[in-house]
Design an enzyme around this catalytic site. Structure first.
Site, PDB file in Angstrom:
ATOM      1  N   GLY A   1     -16.457   2.328   3.063  1.00 35.88           N
ATOM      2  CA  GLY A   1     -15.234   3.122   3.028  1.00 35.88           C
ATOM      3  C   GLY A   1     -14.293   2.771   1.901  1.00 35.88           C
ATOM      4  N   GLN A   2     -14.797   2.068   0.877  1.00 33.96           N
ATOM      5  CA  GLN A   2     -13.929   1.686  -0.242  1.00 33.96           C
ATOM      6  C   GLN A   2     -13.596   2.914  -1.085  1.00 33.96           C
ATOM      7  OE1 GLN A   2     -15.582  -1.397  -2.726  1.00 33.96           O
ATOM      8  NE2 GLN A   2     -13.719  -1.617  -3.948  1.00 33.96           N
TER       9      GLN A   2
ATOM     10  N   ASP B   1       0.850  -1.194   0.000  1.00 28.94           N
ATOM     11  CA  ASP B   1       0.000   0.000   0.000  1.00 28.94           C
ATOM     12  C   ASP B   1       0.889   1.249   0.000  1.00 28.94           C
ATOM     13  OD1 ASP B   1      -3.231   0.481   0.973  1.00 28.94           O
ATOM     14  OD2 ASP B   1      -1.862   2.178   1.023  1.00 28.94           O
ATOM     15  N   ILE B   2       0.498   2.235  -0.786  1.00 25.08           N
ATOM     16  CA  ILE B   2       1.294   3.464  -0.905  1.00 25.08           C
ATOM     17  C   ILE B   2       1.239   4.289   0.385  1.00 25.08           C
ATOM     18  CG2 ILE B   2      -0.496   5.017  -1.856  1.00 25.08           C
ATOM     19  CD1 ILE B   2       1.591   5.740  -4.050  1.00 25.08           C
TER      20      ILE B   2
ATOM     21  N   HIS C   1      -6.814  -6.010   2.043  1.00 26.33           N
ATOM     22  CA  HIS C   1      -5.684  -5.424   2.763  1.00 26.33           C
ATOM     23  C   HIS C   1      -5.127  -6.485   3.714  1.00 26.33           C
ATOM     24  CE1 HIS C   1      -6.543  -1.059   1.941  1.00 26.33           C
ATOM     25  NE2 HIS C   1      -7.773  -1.507   1.796  1.00 26.33           N
TER      26      HIS C   1
ATOM     27  N   HIS D   1     -10.038  -5.718  -3.384  1.00 27.21           N
ATOM     28  CA  HIS D   1      -8.715  -5.968  -2.808  1.00 27.21           C
ATOM     29  C   HIS D   1      -8.836  -6.355  -1.345  1.00 27.21           C
ATOM     30  CE1 HIS D   1      -9.674  -1.651  -2.569  1.00 27.21           C
ATOM     31  NE2 HIS D   1      -9.042  -1.632  -1.390  1.00 27.21           N
TER      32      HIS D   1
ATOM     33  N   ASN E   1     -12.740  -3.476   2.318  1.00 26.76           N
ATOM     34  CA  ASN E   1     -13.731  -2.403   2.323  1.00 26.76           C
ATOM     35  C   ASN E   1     -14.619  -2.575   1.099  1.00 26.76           C
ATOM     36  OD1 ASN E   1     -12.622  -1.156   4.644  1.00 26.76           O
ATOM     37  ND2 ASN E   1     -11.050  -0.197   3.387  1.00 26.76           N
TER      38      ASN E   1
END
Ligand code: 5GP
Ligand code: ZN
Length: 115
Positions: A92-93, A30-31, A101, A99, A86
């Protein structure tokens, strides 16, 4: 999907810190990590969210769930990890390509606090 950011990452058109790749799945860090280890596992197939998943995706979703702990261990998360999916605006996507997490390596607080 040509304009989907995660499809572009899976195709290598947008650079990412790759964790894993096979014929159906792609994983990358994740960035904006929320813990020392935070990466995402995605299907190469564009599925917008779990709300769009159907019976044709059962094998793919199973493969994702079985792959997640293997990758977590490879990333040093021997003691466990958190998985988050999400789903939709209400969940909250932010990126509408399904994906998981995978998060760990630090203090992971209890997810729900009941008073
Ligand atoms: P969501 O809120 O949709 O479950 O999570 C989307 C995640 O994608 C966020 O944690 C965000 O930091 C991450 N993200 C968004 N854009 C990029 C990107 O271009 N590269 C990477 N590696 N992660 C991204
Ligand atoms: Zn996509």
């Amino acid at each position: 999907m040509s304009d989907c950011i995660f499809c572009k990452i899976a195709r290598g058109e947008i650079p990412s810190k790759k964790v894993y790749e096979d014929d159906e799945l792609f994983a990358f860090h994740d960035i904006h990590p929320v813990a020392p280890v935070h990466f995402m596992l995605i299907p190469k197939l564009h599925v917008a969210s779990l709300l769009e998943a159907d019976d044709s995706h059962i094998a793919l979703l199973g493969r994702m769930l079985v792959t997640a702990p293997k990758l977590a261990r490879q990333q040093g998360l021997d003691n466990g990890f958190r998985t988050v999916i999400n789903t939709g605006k209400g969940g909250g996507q932010e990126v509408f390509h399904l994906h998981i997490h995978i998060i760990g390596g630090g203090l992971i607080p209890s997810m729900m606090r009941r008073n």
